[in-house]
Design a protein around this motif. Sequence first.
Motif, PDB file in Angstrom:
ATOM      1  N   ILE A  47       1.002  -1.152   0.011  1.00  0.00           N
ATOM      2  CA  ILE A  47       0.153  -0.205  -0.034  1.00  0.00           C
ATOM      3  C   ILE A  47       0.778   0.971  -0.080  1.00  0.00           C
ATOM      4  O   ILE A  47       1.923   1.402   0.953  1.00  0.00           O
ATOM      5  CB  ILE A  47      -0.911   0.046   1.162  1.00  0.00           C
ATOM      6  CG1 ILE A  47      -1.864  -0.936   1.482  1.00  0.00           C
ATOM      7  CG2 ILE A  47      -1.709   1.518   1.273  1.00  0.00           C
ATOM      8  CD1 ILE A  47      -2.675  -1.267   2.650  1.00  0.00           C
ATOM      9  N   GLY A  48       0.684   2.108  -0.957  1.00  0.00           N
ATOM     10  CA  GLY A  48       1.413   3.344  -1.000  1.00  0.00           C
ATOM     11  C   GLY A  48       2.562   3.024  -2.023  1.00  0.00           C
ATOM     12  O   GLY A  48       3.298   4.144  -2.143  1.00  0.00           O
ATOM     13  N   LEU A  50      -2.522  -2.842   5.743  1.00  0.00           N
ATOM     14  CA  LEU A  50      -1.695  -1.993   6.164  1.00  0.00           C
ATOM     15  C   LEU A  50      -0.091  -2.126   6.244  1.00  0.00           C
ATOM     16  O   LEU A  50       0.696  -1.860   7.298  1.00  0.00           O
ATOM     17  CB  LEU A  50      -2.065  -1.540   7.890  1.00  0.00           C
ATOM     18  CG  LEU A  50      -3.457  -1.326   7.908  1.00  0.00           C
ATOM     19  CD1 LEU A  50      -3.748  -0.873   9.416  1.00  0.00           C
ATOM     20  CD2 LEU A  50      -3.705   0.206   7.227  1.00  0.00           C
ATOM     21  N   ASN A  51       0.258  -3.010   5.377  1.00  0.00           N
ATOM     22  CA  ASN A  51       1.618  -3.423   5.335  1.00  0.00           C
ATOM     23  C   ASN A  51       2.332  -4.221   6.506  1.00  0.00           C
ATOM     24  O   ASN A  51       3.630  -4.227   6.773  1.00  0.00           O
ATOM     25  CB  ASN A  51       2.491  -2.202   4.918  1.00  0.00           C
ATOM     26  CG  ASN A  51       2.094  -1.593   3.683  1.00  0.00           C
ATOM     27  OD1 ASN A  51       1.391  -2.403   2.882  1.00  0.00           O
ATOM     28  ND2 ASN A  51       2.609  -0.603   3.255  1.00  0.00           N
TER      29      ASN A  51
END
Lengths: 326, 720
Positions: free
Chosen positions: A103-104, A157-158
Amino acid sequence: MRPILMKGHERPLTFLRYNRDGDLLFSCAKDHTPNVWFADNGDRLGTYRGHNGAVWTCDVSRDSTRLITGSADQTAKLWDVQTGQELFTFRFDAPARSVEFSIGDGLAVITTDNFMDNVPTAQVKRITEDPDDQSEESLLVITGIKGRINRAVWGPLNRTIITAGEDATVRIWDTETGKCLKESDKEQGHQKAISSLSKSADWSHFLTGSLDKTAKLWDTRTMTLIKTYVTERPVNAVDISPLLDHVVIGGGQDAMNVTMTDRRAGKFEAKFFHKILQEEIGGVKGHFGPINALVFNPDGRSFSSGGEDGYVRLHHFDSDYFNIKI
Amino acid sequence: MALEISMEGIEARARDLGVDLTAVDLDAVALPAGEDFGIISDDEEILRDDDPMELEMGFANIVVVDNLPVVPPEKFDKLENVVRKIYSQIGVIKEGGLWMPVNPDTKKTYGYCFIEYNTPQEAELAREKTNGYKLDKSHIFAVNMFDDFDKYMKVPDEWMPAEIKPYTAGENLQKWLTDEKARDQFVIRAGTVTEVYWNDARQKMPELVFQKQYWTDSYIQWSPLGTYLATVHRQGSQVWGGDDKFERLMRFAHPQVKLIDFSPGEKFLVTYSSHEPNNPRDTHRVVLNIFDVRTGKVMRDFKGSADEFTASGNISVSGVSWPIFRWGGGKDDKYFARLGKNIISVYETETFSLLDKKSLKIENVVDFCWSPTDPIIALFVPELGGGNQPARVSLVQIPGKEELRQKNLFSVSDCKLYWQNSGEYLAVQVDRYTKTKKSTYTGFELFRIKERDIPIEVLELDNKNDKIIAFAWEPKGHRFAVIHGDGPKPDISFYTMRTANNINRVSKLTTLKSKQANALFWSPGGRFIVFAGLKGFNGQLEFYNVDELETMATGEHFMATDIMWDPTGRYLASAVTSVHEMENGFQIWSFSGKQLYKVSKDHFYQFLWRPRPPSLLTAEKEDDISKNLRRYSKKYEQEDQDAFNQLSEQERKRRKQLQEEWEGWVSKWKQLHEEERAYRMELRDGEASDEEEEYEAKEVEVEEIVDVNEEVVAFELDQE
C-alpha cells in the motif's frame, strides 16, 4: 459472450494483472517480454523488453506509472509503464517467482525460488520515487519455508505478508520482526502445493488455489478457513469478483500429462462458483491447455484468462451474467 | 498406527549400537516364527486359529500307507520297489524317506509303510491320488497324512449326543427391502473406503448407510439375491449383512483367496486361490473350496495344478476363466459343472459328488452354458479334422444326460451362446468362414426351448458381412438387440421372436443407423434399453423405448466405463472407474434419461447395486398393478410432493444461514476497514484510499493541432 483472443505471446502465459483503473492489462509469459494491452478492446499497447528468461509475475503501481516484474533470469525489474523503459534491476541468485507493491507503493515483496543450494525467500525492498536513488538492499528477508513460495502478498496496512507455496501451507508473517504469526491448519488446509493466491478488493479475505483440486477462502487477519470450493481439476489460477459474490477457478490437467484425444478430458474451463453458497454457477471454455492465470477487471464486468496454449482470452460479461439466480 | 519410526531415528540408534547400516542386508532380516513384536494386524483374530499348518510343522510331509501286502523278507525288496515306483511318480521321496517296519518276531512286514516327501504339498497330493488305489483285489491302499493320526485317535469310542445350543433370533437379513421409500442400495469402493448408500433420487443425492475403511483387501461383491456383501481378505472371505450395521455373518477361511463366486440361490460360495509352485517349472497349484454360506462349512474342496482347471484354454487376466464352476438348475443350486479336457464334470449339491459318478464325455468340447432356469446345458464342439467333422451345438438335459437337440454347423470359426434370462430362448452366434476362408461372416441360430421338439431358426443380418459388436436379450421378454457394422458408427437392430400373424417367426422390428454405441444395457424389466458408447466413444448414452421404437433421451457421461441398471429398472448408474485418473465418479439417471445427480470420487474402483430377490407377486397381480397404476400411485405422488416441498424448504434455510454467516464476516471486515482508514491514508501520503473516492469514466475529446499550412487555391468562375 464472445471472447477477444489476444495472441501476443509465443509461450505459455504465467500471470495477468489489471491496473487499478481497469483500462490496462499486463500479461507475463514464458517468453521473455511482458505485454500491456488495452483492457477494453484487446489492442496491444506495448512490450517490455529486457528480461532474459521466463517472466513469472508482475505488479503495477496504484497510479499506473511503475511496473515491477519477476523473472526466471534471477532478476526483478522496475519499468516505466508509459515508455517501456527499464528503470532498475534487482539481482538475485534464484528465479523471482512473485512480486507485489505494498500500500502506498513504497515497498515491494519479492520471492525467490529454492534454486541450486539456495533456500526460498521472500524479500522486502524499498521502492524509491526517483529510480536513481533505488538500491538493492533488502529491508527484510523471510526464510524458513520448505519448498518454493509461489505467491507472497501484503496484508492490511503493510503489517503482514502472506505466503503460500509448494508445502501446501499458507503463512502470515510479521513485517516488523520477520516472524511467522500464523500457519494454516494441516487438516483443514490444502493437501497439495498451492499454485495461486488472490485477495479480495478490500483485502479482507483471500482465495488460494491448489493442485489438490480445491480452492479455499480465508480471512486475511485471522487465517480462518471460511469456504472451500471443490472442482475436478488441479487448480492453477483463482480470482475473486470485485462486483458480485463470485469466484473464478481455472486450471486443468498438468500440461505434462495432457495426451488425451479429447480436449474435455483436460478440464480446461474457467469455472465460476458462488462465493457464499460454494455452488458451481457455470464455466467458460476456450483454452486448448491448462489455464495458468485468471483475473477479474477491477470493475467486475470483464475477466481475462491466460493459458498454457499461449493465448490471453478477454471476456466481457453479457448482461445475463449479472442476473444469474441460483 | 501411532507407532512411527523415522529413518533418522533408526540411523541414530544404529550409531549408538555401533552397527554399520550399509553393511546390513535388510532383506535378510526376518522375524522369528511366531513373533510379531506386538504389532498386531487389524484383522489378526480373523481365522488365526483355523490354520493347522502353523501348529504342526514337521510331520506334514509324511503319509502313511495302509493295506499293503504282508510279505516275508524274501519279497521285502520287491514290495519296496513297487511302492517306491508308485509314490515317486507323485513327488520326490526324501532320501531314506520310505520306511516299511518289520515285525521282529515273524520277520514279516506289518502291512503298512511311511513315506516322507520334501513338501507337505506333495504328501497331500499323494494322499489324494493314491487313497483307494487298487494294488490287487485284496489290497486297496488306505492313505492318510501322518498328522491326521492324532485326530483319528481322539475320536471317542462312545457316541455322544451333540449339544443343542439355545436358539437366538438373528437379524432380519432382508431389512433393506422394507425401506419405506422403496429405495435401492448400492455399494461403492473408492480409495481405501467402502460405503453403502441409499439411492435417494427424490433428494437428488445418495444417503449414507454404512461406511468402513479397509473393509476388503481386494474387492467386494453382493450375493445374487442381495442378502450378503462379501469381502475378500488374505486369510479368506467374509460375508456381511443384516441391519444397517452390516455385521459380520460368517467367515470362510481360505488363505490367499483371489476370486469368489456365489451360487445363484446364494446357498454356496466358491473360493479360489492359486499358489506359486516350489519348482518354477511346475504350473501353479490351484485350490478351490465350496462353502455353505449359512453354516460356513466346506462342502467340497478341489485341488490340483492350474492346467487341470484351465482345460478350455481361454485364460483370462487371473489365469483362469472365472467362474470355474458354473451353477445350473435355476435358483435351487442343484448342480454345478466345470469344463475339463474332453469332459464336462457335473456335480450335484446333495452329496457334492459327480453326478452318476462320472463326467459327461464330449470330445473336444470348448464351451458350455447352463440355462438360467432349467437344468439344461448348451454346449459347443468346434469343427474337427479340417472340416471333415462339423461343429456342433447341443442341448443336454441333466440329470438324465439325454441330448434334447443337436445342430451341426459347417465351416464355423467360432460360436457364442446367449441364453434369454427366463430360459425360453437360446441364441447361438455363429461366425463362419467365407468360401475363400479369408474372412468370416456371422449368423444366428435361434432355439425355442419351451416349444415341442425345440425348433431352430436361422437368422442372418441384412448385411451378413457386418461384424457383431454386441448382442443382448430383453430380460423376461421375446426381443433382442444387436449392434452390428464396421467402422466407427455401427447400426443397431431389434428383432422379436413373436410376430402378430405368424407367431413363430423371428422378425425385425427396426434398424437404427449410425449410432455411437458399443454396448447394450436392457432395463431389468425389459422394454427400455440404453445404448452406450463406452471407452473409445467417450460415454455417449441413448435411452430408447423399444415398445414405441423411439429415443426418449440422449446423454453423456464423459469417459464412462461402466453402466448398471438398478434391480428395479427405475434408475441407471454410469461410472468412471479408475482405469484412468481423471473424472472418477458416478452419475445416476432416471430410466428415461434424465440426469439426477453426480458424485465425484478419486480412485473410484467399484459401483454395485444391491440385487433384489425375485418379486413375490404373481404375474396376474403385477399386471393388475400396472393396469391400475394411477390408483396405486396417488399416495406416492403426494409423498413426492411433500418431500419436494420439504427439500426446498431445507435448502432455503441452508442458504439463508450461509448468507447470514457471510454477512457477519462482511460487517466485521467493514468495521476493521473503517478503523484502518487513517493508517491507510497515511501510507498513501494522504491520498484518499480505495472505494472512498468514486471513480467515473469520462469521455474527453482532445484536439491537437499538428501543423498549419496556408496555400492559395485557384478558383475558376467560367462556368456561366
